[in-house]
Design an enzyme around this catalytic site. Structure first.
Site, PDB file in Angstrom:
ATOM      1  N   HIS A  86       0.835  -1.208   0.000  1.00  0.00           N
ATOM      2  CA  HIS A  86       0.000   0.000   0.000  1.00  0.00           C
ATOM      3  C   HIS A  86       0.871   1.259   0.000  1.00  0.00           C
ATOM      4  O   HIS A  86       0.582   2.242  -0.696  1.00  0.00           O
ATOM      5  CB  HIS A  86      -0.907  -0.040   1.239  1.00  0.00           C
ATOM      6  CG  HIS A  86      -1.696   1.205   1.462  1.00  0.00           C
ATOM      7  ND1 HIS A  86      -1.353   2.126   2.426  1.00  0.00           N
ATOM      8  CD2 HIS A  86      -2.800   1.696   0.852  1.00  0.00           C
ATOM      9  CE1 HIS A  86      -2.221   3.133   2.411  1.00  0.00           C
ATOM     10  NE2 HIS A  86      -3.108   2.892   1.461  1.00  0.00           N
TER      11      HIS A  86
ATOM     12  N   GLU B  13       2.154   1.834  -3.445  1.00  0.00           N
ATOM     13  CA  GLU B  13       1.111   2.403  -4.314  1.00  0.00           C
ATOM     14  C   GLU B  13       1.065   3.929  -4.170  1.00  0.00           C
ATOM     15  O   GLU B  13       1.004   4.666  -5.155  1.00  0.00           O
ATOM     16  CB  GLU B  13      -0.247   1.799  -3.931  1.00  0.00           C
ATOM     17  CG  GLU B  13      -1.436   2.403  -4.655  1.00  0.00           C
ATOM     18  CD  GLU B  13      -2.628   2.611  -3.741  1.00  0.00           C
ATOM     19  OE1 GLU B  13      -3.151   3.752  -3.708  1.00  0.00           O
ATOM     20  OE2 GLU B  13      -3.035   1.644  -3.080  1.00  0.00           O
ATOM     21  N   HIS B  14       1.118   4.407  -2.928  1.00  0.00           N
ATOM     22  CA  HIS B  14       1.119   5.853  -2.688  1.00  0.00           C
ATOM     23  C   HIS B  14       2.336   6.523  -3.330  1.00  0.00           C
ATOM     24  O   HIS B  14       2.216   7.558  -3.991  1.00  0.00           O
ATOM     25  CB  HIS B  14       1.155   6.128  -1.174  1.00  0.00           C
ATOM     26  CG  HIS B  14      -0.181   6.130  -0.527  1.00  0.00           C
ATOM     27  ND1 HIS B  14      -0.640   7.170   0.242  1.00  0.00           N
ATOM     28  CD2 HIS B  14      -1.178   5.214  -0.530  1.00  0.00           C
ATOM     29  CE1 HIS B  14      -1.850   6.894   0.691  1.00  0.00           C
ATOM     30  NE2 HIS B  14      -2.195   5.700   0.248  1.00  0.00           N
TER      31      HIS B  14
ATOM     32  N   GLU C  65      -4.015   7.878   7.886  1.00  0.00           N
ATOM     33  CA  GLU C  65      -5.005   7.029   7.205  1.00  0.00           C
ATOM     34  C   GLU C  65      -5.323   5.795   8.047  1.00  0.00           C
ATOM     35  O   GLU C  65      -6.486   5.405   8.186  1.00  0.00           O
ATOM     36  CB  GLU C  65      -4.462   6.620   5.830  1.00  0.00           C
ATOM     37  CG  GLU C  65      -5.442   5.845   4.981  1.00  0.00           C
ATOM     38  CD  GLU C  65      -4.876   5.474   3.615  1.00  0.00           C
ATOM     39  OE1 GLU C  65      -5.353   4.473   3.042  1.00  0.00           O
ATOM     40  OE2 GLU C  65      -3.966   6.161   3.116  1.00  0.00           O
TER      41      GLU C  65
END
Length: 431
Positions: free
Chosen positions: A67, A70-71, A142
């Site tokens: 993840h 991906e950012h 997040e």
């Protein structure tokens, strides 16, 4: 370039495996104004232990790194890729799941330019120590935000109750502690191993000329070089068939309790038709019993144990699988007990020929309705392809399923030791 027409879904697909291993799929839809593209890698949050490309020894990386990666791919040394797409009148996005990471865009103009932007930014990583450190704070926020969401806590809590060791019991974004250990070198190691063209698929659907588009993509890839990729060696911890915790209770400030019953799939590594058959049967049987017209749904509704938040879902992958049935309820213990009894009772049931034909028609109808969406087609095709399944061949596969297949599945579907319950309740409700 291979061209194939699928009569059942009335679609023509153009496919090519490029010299570098990239699987390119094109679905021209000249009647539409929109084009959608997705660039997906067979790499998700559970892929934390593996042998890096060019090495011999396995490593384990921090949780949440897929993840995180991906950012970071959207951020380049001199710009943010979101701005590039915006200038080209495109809407970009990305997502990371347990098993995949995908980058996507939709647009009605500048299609070729947007396709090249999609390919080039994903294939051109830039990670600096400074930008990696900055991202940790953003992702920590997040993670904390999701930790405050009861529905997400119910979902992850059910997985934590079901699984002892498999990383599907770890949040896709990782933990605040784990992401703060991620380094720039970790990101490059994961990137070069899992973002190899051989481990990826590019699917473009919409208004374009297939030959021109394939030439554009092929020319782009020929200008780039990649190390040879052998089979990626991933490893997962040993996982018992039994659940970890029969009843997991999480205290949160909710106005009404939430409860979910999880069903753990037995350990089996499935691909191709074996995978597809079980994936379909799990979904069809759940729908048969728990959809609005289903026998179990009606019983729960009449007992005032569920409301319109009621849901059921299944997720079958190559290394794990589970189903989940949940709701907001004022009587979580009774809901859990009733659903347990319902599930166990299926072992002595038989689905009739008439009911199974209805189940098949319902599933085919759902798939065919989904085919009206470019996003559904591209995302589902890409995801299924990693399991050696062709999305456009699923409808005829369903037609061939028999009631004996369904009843054979039903007899072995549920075992008491593979059922677990997760409850979200307010601290003030504690006795």
């Amino acid at each position: 370039m291979n061209k194939q027409y699928f009569d059942t879904v009335k679609e023509t697909l153009y496919e090519k495996k490029l010299d570098n291993g990239l699987h390119v799929c094109l679905l021209p839809k000249p009647e539409l104004s929109k084009t959608y593209g997705v660039f997906m890698t067979n790499y998700g949050s559970i892929d934390r232990s593996f042998v890096p490309i060019g090495q011999d020894e396995a490593i384990t990386v921090p949780d949440g790194i897929a993840h995180f990666l991906e950012h970071k791919l959207f951020e380049k040394e001199d710009r943010d890729v979101f701005a590039d797409f915006t200038k080209q009148a495109a809407s970009p996005n990305a997502f990371t799941s347990f098993t995949e990471t995908a980058y996507l865009f939709s647009a009605t103009s500048n299609i070729e330019k947007n396709v090249l932007t999609l390919i080039d930014f994903v294939q051109d990583p830039y990670f600096s120590e400074q930008s990696v450190e900055k991202e940790k704070g953003i992702i920590a926020q997040e993670i904390n935000m999701y930790d405050d969401q009861p529905d997400w806590r119910l979902f992850m809590g059910t997985n934590k109750a079901l699984f002892h060791n498999h990383p599907v019991n770890i949040d896709i974004a990782g933990t605040v502690d784990s992401i703060y250990t991620i380094t720039k070198d970790d990101l490059y190691t994961c990137y070069h191993t899992f973002y190899h063209p051989e481990n990826m698929i590019l699917f473009i659907a919409g208004n374009f000329d297939p030959q021109q588009m394939m030439d554009l993509i092929s020319d782009n890839q020929q200008k780039k070089s990649f190390d040879k990729l052998e089979d990626i060696q991933r490893s997962f911890p040993e996982e018992p068939d039994t659940v970890k915790e029969k009843n997991l209770v999480i205290n949160m400030p909710v106005s009404i309790s939430k409860c979910a019953v999880g069903i753990k799939e037995p350990n089996q590594s499935l691909q191709g038709e074996e995978y597809l058959k079980r994936d379909l049967l799990v979904d069809m049987v759940l729908s048969h019993f728990f959809s609005t017209g289903g026998e179990f749904y009606q019983e729960l509704y009449e007992a005032d144990l569920i409301d319109n938040s009621f849901f059921f879902e299944s997720n079958l992958q190559s290394s794990f699988g589970y189903s989940c049935i949940g709701t907001n309820t004022t009587k979580p213990e009774e809901f859990s007990s009733r659903v347990h009894k319902m599930l166990l009772s299926t072992r002595d049931m038989e689905i009739s020929e008439k009911d199974f034909e209805r189940m098949k028609k319902k599933k085919m109808g759902q798939l065919l309705r989904g085919m009206n969406s470019l996003e559904f087609i591209a995302n589902q095709f890409a995801s299924y392809s990693f399991k050696n399944v062709n999305l456009f061949e699923i409808v005829p596969f369903i037609q061939k399923l028999t009631v004996d297949d369904a009843n054979g599945f039903l007899k072995n579907w549920i075992e008491e030791e593979r059922l677990a319950t997760c409850t979200i309740t307010n601290q003030s409700e504690e006795k």
